[in-house]
Motif scaffolding. Structure first.
Motif, PDB file in Angstrom:
ATOM      1  N   THR A 181       0.688   2.476 -15.575  1.00 37.17           N
ATOM      2  CA  THR A 181      -0.133   3.307 -16.451  1.00 37.17           C
ATOM      3  C   THR A 181       0.028   4.752 -15.997  1.00 37.17           C
ATOM      4  N   GLY A 182      -0.364   5.666 -16.864  1.00 37.34           N
ATOM      5  CA  GLY A 182      -0.329   7.081 -16.521  1.00 37.34           C
ATOM      6  C   GLY A 182       0.846   7.791 -17.156  1.00 37.34           C
ATOM      7  N   GLU A 183       0.926   9.066 -16.866  1.00 39.27           N
ATOM      8  CA  GLU A 183       1.982   9.929 -17.387  1.00 39.27           C
ATOM      9  C   GLU A 183       2.779  10.506 -16.228  1.00 39.27           C
ATOM     10  N   LEU A 184       4.090  10.669 -16.429  1.00 42.83           N
ATOM     11  CA  LEU A 184       4.935  11.256 -15.395  1.00 42.83           C
ATOM     12  C   LEU A 184       4.488  12.673 -15.073  1.00 42.83           C
ATOM     13  N   THR A 185       4.501  12.978 -13.785  1.00 42.31           N
ATOM     14  CA  THR A 185       4.197  14.323 -13.328  1.00 42.31           C
ATOM     15  C   THR A 185       5.447  14.917 -12.693  1.00 42.31           C
ATOM     16  N   GLU A 199       0.832  -1.212   0.000  1.00 43.86           N
ATOM     17  CA  GLU A 199       0.000   0.000   0.000  1.00 43.86           C
ATOM     18  C   GLU A 199       0.864   1.257   0.000  1.00 43.86           C
ATOM     19  N   CYS A 200       1.934   1.236   0.800  1.00 43.00           N
ATOM     20  CA  CYS A 200       2.855   2.379   0.826  1.00 43.00           C
ATOM     21  C   CYS A 200       3.502   2.567  -0.544  1.00 43.00           C
ATOM     22  N   LEU A 201       3.958   1.469  -1.133  1.00 42.12           N
ATOM     23  CA  LEU A 201       4.586   1.515  -2.454  1.00 42.12           C
ATOM     24  C   LEU A 201       3.655   2.175  -3.473  1.00 42.12           C
ATOM     25  N   LEU A 202       2.442   1.675  -3.575  1.00 37.41           N
ATOM     26  CA  LEU A 202       1.513   2.191  -4.582  1.00 37.41           C
ATOM     27  C   LEU A 202       1.196   3.660  -4.359  1.00 37.41           C
ATOM     28  N   ARG A 203       0.982   4.049  -3.100  1.00 37.83           N
ATOM     29  CA  ARG A 203       0.678   5.450  -2.787  1.00 37.83           C
ATOM     30  C   ARG A 203       1.854   6.355  -3.109  1.00 37.83           C
ATOM     31  N   GLU A 204       3.051   5.967  -2.643  1.00 36.17           N
ATOM     32  CA  GLU A 204       4.233   6.802  -2.858  1.00 36.17           C
ATOM     33  C   GLU A 204       4.566   6.951  -4.342  1.00 36.17           C
ATOM     34  N   VAL A 205       4.492   5.875  -5.101  1.00 35.30           N
ATOM     35  CA  VAL A 205       4.771   5.964  -6.539  1.00 35.30           C
ATOM     36  C   VAL A 205       3.782   6.903  -7.209  1.00 35.30           C
ATOM     37  N   LYS A 206       2.502   6.780  -6.870  1.00 35.70           N
ATOM     38  CA  LYS A 206       1.486   7.658  -7.457  1.00 35.70           C
ATOM     39  C   LYS A 206       1.748   9.119  -7.081  1.00 35.70           C
ATOM     40  N   GLU A 207       2.061   9.381  -5.790  1.00 32.32           N
ATOM     41  CA  GLU A 207       2.294  10.751  -5.330  1.00 32.32           C
ATOM     42  C   GLU A 207       3.525  11.369  -5.985  1.00 32.32           C
ATOM     43  N   GLU A 208       4.607  10.593  -6.103  1.00 32.12           N
ATOM     44  CA  GLU A 208       5.868  11.154  -6.591  1.00 32.12           C
ATOM     45  C   GLU A 208       5.992  11.185  -8.105  1.00 32.12           C
ATOM     46  N   THR A 209       5.264  10.306  -8.796  1.00 28.85           N
ATOM     47  CA  THR A 209       5.466  10.201 -10.245  1.00 28.85           C
ATOM     48  C   THR A 209       4.206  10.403 -11.080  1.00 28.85           C
ATOM     49  N   GLY A 210       3.030  10.210 -10.493  1.00 34.36           N
ATOM     50  CA  GLY A 210       1.794  10.224 -11.261  1.00 34.36           C
ATOM     51  C   GLY A 210       1.461   8.873 -11.870  1.00 34.36           C
ATOM     52  N   LEU A 211       2.368   7.906 -11.755  1.00 34.43           N
ATOM     53  CA  LEU A 211       2.166   6.581 -12.342  1.00 34.43           C
ATOM     54  C   LEU A 211       1.411   5.672 -11.380  1.00 34.43           C
ATOM     55  N   THR A 212       0.616   4.766 -11.944  1.00 28.07           N
ATOM     56  CA  THR A 212      -0.061   3.721 -11.195  1.00 28.07           C
ATOM     57  C   THR A 212       0.601   2.400 -11.562  1.00 28.07           C
ATOM     58  N   LEU A 213       1.187   1.731 -10.583  1.00 24.29           N
ATOM     59  CA  LEU A 213       1.859   0.461 -10.863  1.00 24.29           C
ATOM     60  C   LEU A 213       0.836  -0.636 -11.126  1.00 24.29           C
ATOM     61  N   THR A 214       1.110  -1.441 -12.151  1.00 24.53           N
ATOM     62  CA  THR A 214       0.241  -2.581 -12.487  1.00 24.53           C
ATOM     63  C   THR A 214       0.973  -3.907 -12.357  1.00 24.53           C
ATOM     64  N   ALA A 215       2.303  -3.874 -12.301  1.00 22.84           N
ATOM     65  CA  ALA A 215       3.108  -5.096 -12.135  1.00 22.84           C
ATOM     66  C   ALA A 215       4.353  -4.737 -11.331  1.00 22.84           C
TER      67      ALA A 215
END
Length: 157
Positions: free
Chosen positions: A92-96, A48-64
């Motif tokens: 998925t998503g675009e870098l922010t 959960e931490c991984l997915l949240r942090e990646v989304k917050e820092e990059t805009g990407l949603t991890l799928t694998a």
């Protein structure tokens, strides 16, 4: 002690997404190149931490993604840290824009040549060798790595 996550995200062009930590002067990782991640929030699992942090820092949603190991950092200057280490190759998503540094896709063969912590080179090697799940202990005096142990056995440096 604190729990954190760190993830090395790979694309299909043999590149790894890194953060060049240059935005905060008092950053422990200032001017280093590191993966994406951060501190656990209350009640979070490593995933959960991984997915949240990646989304917050990059805009990407991890799928694998894959949980690769745990790294214990011990220092004479900061609190003990348990870093849950991941790699990912689906998103998925675009870098922010990242508040903590500059995001950059770096060719895989150039990652270890960038300024990083000495101990990071150990776990990057393990990741590149596709080592099974591991426990790595890294002890620092200031910025100097003084001791390393892989799965409880000292690594001679």
């Amino acid at each position: 002690m604190r729990n954190t996550t760190l993830c090395y995200i790979h694309n299909d062009r043999r590149q790894t997404l890194l953060i060049h930590r240059v935005k905060e002067e008092n950053d422990l990782n200032h001017d280093k190149w590191i993966g994406v991640g951060g501190k656990f929030e209350d009640k979070e699992s490593p995933e959960e931490c991984l997915l949240r942090e990646v989304k917050e820092e990059t805009g990407l949603t991890l799928t694998a993604y894959r949980y690769r190991g745990i790294v214990t950092f011990v220092s004479n200057e900061w609190e003990t840290e348990y870093m849950h280490l991941f790699t990912a190759d689906g998103f998925t998503g675009e870098l922010t824009r990242c508040d903590e540094g500059v995001l950059e896709w770096v060719d895989d063969d150039k990652v270890t040549a960038l300024p990083t912590w000495e101990g990071d080179r150990i776990f990057l090697r393990l990741l590149n060798e596709d080592a099974p799940f591991f426990s790595l202990k890294l002890v620092y005096a200031g910025d100097t790595l003084t001791y390393a142990a892989l799965d409880g056995k000292e690594i001679k440096q």
